[in-house]
Structure formats: C-alpha cells, structure tokens
Design a protein around this motif. Structure first.
Motif, PDB file in Angstrom:
ATOM      1  N   TYR A 177      32.505   5.005  77.582  1.00  0.00           N
ATOM      2  CA  TYR A 177      33.190   3.937  77.643  1.00  0.00           C
ATOM      3  C   TYR A 177      32.149   2.636  77.802  1.00  0.00           C
ATOM      4  O   TYR A 177      32.671   1.209  77.928  1.00  0.00           O
ATOM      5  CB  TYR A 177      33.710   3.902  78.659  1.00  0.00           C
ATOM      6  CG  TYR A 177      35.132   4.733  78.722  1.00  0.00           C
ATOM      7  CD1 TYR A 177      36.124   4.533  77.890  1.00  0.00           C
ATOM      8  CD2 TYR A 177      35.157   5.916  79.337  1.00  0.00           C
ATOM      9  CE1 TYR A 177      37.398   5.366  77.872  1.00  0.00           C
ATOM     10  CE2 TYR A 177      36.103   6.941  79.153  1.00  0.00           C
ATOM     11  CZ  TYR A 177      37.160   6.502  78.533  1.00  0.00           C
ATOM     12  OH  TYR A 177      38.250   7.468  78.235  1.00  0.00           O
ATOM     13  N   LEU A 188      31.532   3.313  86.295  1.00  0.00           N
ATOM     14  CA  LEU A 188      33.061   3.950  86.354  1.00  0.00           C
ATOM     15  C   LEU A 188      32.707   5.240  87.032  1.00  0.00           C
ATOM     16  O   LEU A 188      32.085   6.257  86.735  1.00  0.00           O
ATOM     17  CB  LEU A 188      33.357   4.205  84.812  1.00  0.00           C
ATOM     18  CG  LEU A 188      34.305   5.156  84.588  1.00  0.00           C
ATOM     19  CD1 LEU A 188      35.589   4.504  84.719  1.00  0.00           C
ATOM     20  CD2 LEU A 188      34.225   5.518  83.018  1.00  0.00           C
ATOM     21  N   ASP A 191      38.993   8.043  86.825  1.00  0.00           N
ATOM     22  CA  ASP A 191      39.925   7.477  86.150  1.00  0.00           C
ATOM     23  C   ASP A 191      41.305   8.016  86.695  1.00  0.00           C
ATOM     24  O   ASP A 191      41.365   8.962  87.440  1.00  0.00           O
ATOM     25  CB  ASP A 191      39.765   7.738  84.712  1.00  0.00           C
ATOM     26  CG  ASP A 191      39.854   9.312  84.336  1.00  0.00           C
ATOM     27  OD1 ASP A 191      40.849   9.812  84.522  1.00  0.00           O
ATOM     28  OD2 ASP A 191      38.820   9.827  83.851  1.00  0.00           O
ATOM     29  N   SER A 196      43.284   4.299  82.573  1.00  0.00           N
ATOM     30  CA  SER A 196      42.429   3.068  83.398  1.00  0.00           C
ATOM     31  C   SER A 196      41.408   3.928  84.193  1.00  0.00           C
ATOM     32  O   SER A 196      41.546   5.069  84.612  1.00  0.00           O
ATOM     33  CB  SER A 196      43.569   2.414  84.370  1.00  0.00           C
ATOM     34  OG  SER A 196      44.302   1.512  83.594  1.00  0.00           O
ATOM     35  N   GLY A 197      40.312   3.221  84.642  1.00  0.00           N
ATOM     36  CA  GLY A 197      39.302   3.467  85.063  1.00  0.00           C
ATOM     37  C   GLY A 197      39.176   2.930  86.458  1.00  0.00           C
ATOM     38  O   GLY A 197      39.552   2.016  86.917  1.00  0.00           O
ATOM     39  N   LEU A 225      40.746   0.790  80.733  1.00  0.00           N
ATOM     40  CA  LEU A 225      39.354   1.263  79.996  1.00  0.00           C
ATOM     41  C   LEU A 225      39.084   0.447  78.623  1.00  0.00           C
ATOM     42  O   LEU A 225      38.040   0.458  78.234  1.00  0.00           O
ATOM     43  CB  LEU A 225      39.335   2.802  79.820  1.00  0.00           C
ATOM     44  CG  LEU A 225      39.115   3.394  81.053  1.00  0.00           C
ATOM     45  CD1 LEU A 225      39.392   4.954  81.122  1.00  0.00           C
ATOM     46  CD2 LEU A 225      37.595   2.944  81.796  1.00  0.00           C
TER      47      LEU A 225
END
Length: 256
Positions: A177, A188, A191, A196-197, A225
């Motif tokens: 990402y 990160l 998730d 979405s993270g 994300l």
C-alpha cells in the motif's frame, strides 16, 4: 492477549529463522507423560510440540520427553531452549501466568546465579514473534502498543474481520500500500478485511500547539486504504478507534 495459533502457524511457516520438524508432532500421550513430571505446559508451546515435535528458533527447544530431565526444571523455572554459541538459556517462569501461558525469561551463560532472569515475552508464541521481528529489523515492534501485542501473539484475527499483523505480514502490507511514500510518519498495523487499514504513528513529533508534547502514538486510526497522500490527522479523513490497542482487541475491536 491469548496467542492466536493461526497467526502463529503463519509466523512459523514464513520466518527464515524458525526451523521445525514437519510431520514429527508428538502424540498427546507423550505430552501428557511429560506434564505428569513437570506440570502443565503453556498452550502455545504444547501446540508447538503437537504440531512439530520440536524445532530450532534458538538452539533446540526440547521434545516433550527431554523436558523431564532434571536440569530443565529449576525451582519455578522450566528451561526449554539454549542459544547456540552463547549458552544463554530461555525458560518459562512458572510463577508468571496469563491465559495459561508462562512468561519467557532469558539467563546469560555468565550471569550471576542469584541475578533475576531477563524478561523476554509473555508466552512461547511471543518468544517466537520477538525473535522473528528482530531478525526482520523491526526491533521489538514498530510502535509500543504493537510491541506489547507481539510479546503475546504474532498478530490476531477477530471474528469481525479486524486483523492486526504480525512481523510475518507487516512489512509486505506496508510495501503493497506504499505507506512509506504516502504517509511516512505512519505505519499500517492491520486492516478490517473491508478495504480500510488500521494506522498508528511511527514517531513522535512536536504538536502544532503550545503543549510541547509529542503527537499521540497510542491512537489507532481507521482509514480507507485508497486515501492516498493525505494527512491521516486531517479532521474527518480517518476515524480514531482506540488509544489502547490491546484492550480494544480484548473487547472485540468494536467501533467507538
């Protein structure tokens, strides 16, 4: 945290520093025979023996039959591993228990016999995780909260889809990402299995106000994300989920 054995299997199978005896798992009767001598073994280590029979994350964690030798049980310490080359030993502290797991401590070969052993992890799963993380250049963990989690378990997947990564996944997910390019002050850490993270701030920086304190490194933010190169702190861009990662996970990682 209770060790997540699915994540533990992933760590073991993906880490180049952990060697196992595939297909050599010990039958329940042999493990029970060892426990009749040394007492209950911690669940994550018991799982390791049943799955692999032994292996080498540092020296040679013993097969269950070896655990009955007199030198391994020393008062409230149960030794399970010796570091090759140094002679340092790792042992379960039988008096420090959570979720049935014993804390892991280390004693150097040259340490004074009366000195306290060094704390390493909250569980055998955490012991493996910490070693793998350090090998990958992650130190104890990328944030203090993640480091505390990894001392118990190499990540966790909850029924609602919230996944917090272990060292076996976190670098690859951040590269995928491009977090280092788009949000270099953030990492990160997991998730929600829905696009979405979960992000945490890597480093402390001075706030823009007069407090003189550092930016909050404890809060977990939920962010799409696909958000790209935008400041996660921007009002309305991300959703703060918790400032206590472990407690949040223990309670099912529900939205605030």
């Amino acid at each position: 945290m209770r060790p997540d054995l699915v994540q533990l299997r992933g760590l073991i199978e993906e880490s180049p520093t952990i060697f196992t005896l595939r297909g050599e798992g010990l039958p329940e009767a042999r493990i029970l025979a060892a426990e009749s001598v040394v007492g209950p073994l911690p669940p994550s280590y018991r799982w390791w023996l049943a799955e692999y029979g032994g292996g080498s994350p540092a020296g040679a964690p013993a097969a269950a039959t070896d655990l009955t030798t007199a030198w391994r049980l020393d008062g409230d310490l149960l030794r399970f591993c010796t570091e090759p080359g140094t002679g340092d030993t790792y042992q379960f502290a039988l008096g420090r228990q959570a979720y049935g797991e014993y804390a892991v401590t280390r004693r150097g070969a040259d340490d004074d016999a009366d000195a306290d052993a060094e704390y390493v992890a909250d569980s055998f799963a955490g012991f493996l995780t910490v070693r793998a993380a350090r090998h990958l250049g992650l130190g104890a963990g990328p944030t203090p909260a993640v480091a505390r989690l990894w001392r118990s378990t190499p990540g966790v997947l909850l029924p609602n889809g919230v996944l917090v990564y272990g060292p076996q996944d976190i670098l690859e997910r951040n590269e995928t990402y491009e977090v280092g390019d788009y949000a270099p002050d953030w990492i990160l850490i997991g998730d929600n299995s829905g696009g979405s993270g979960l992000f945490m701030r890597r480093h402390g920086h001075d706030r823009d106000d007069d407090s003189g304190s550092e930016h909050d490194r404890a809060t977990v933010h939920l962010l799409d994300l696909g958000a790209g190169e935008r400041d996660i702190d921007t009002c309305g861009l991300s959703e703060p989920m918790t400032d206590d990662l472990l407690d949040w996970l223990r309670h099912g990682a529900v939205r605030p």
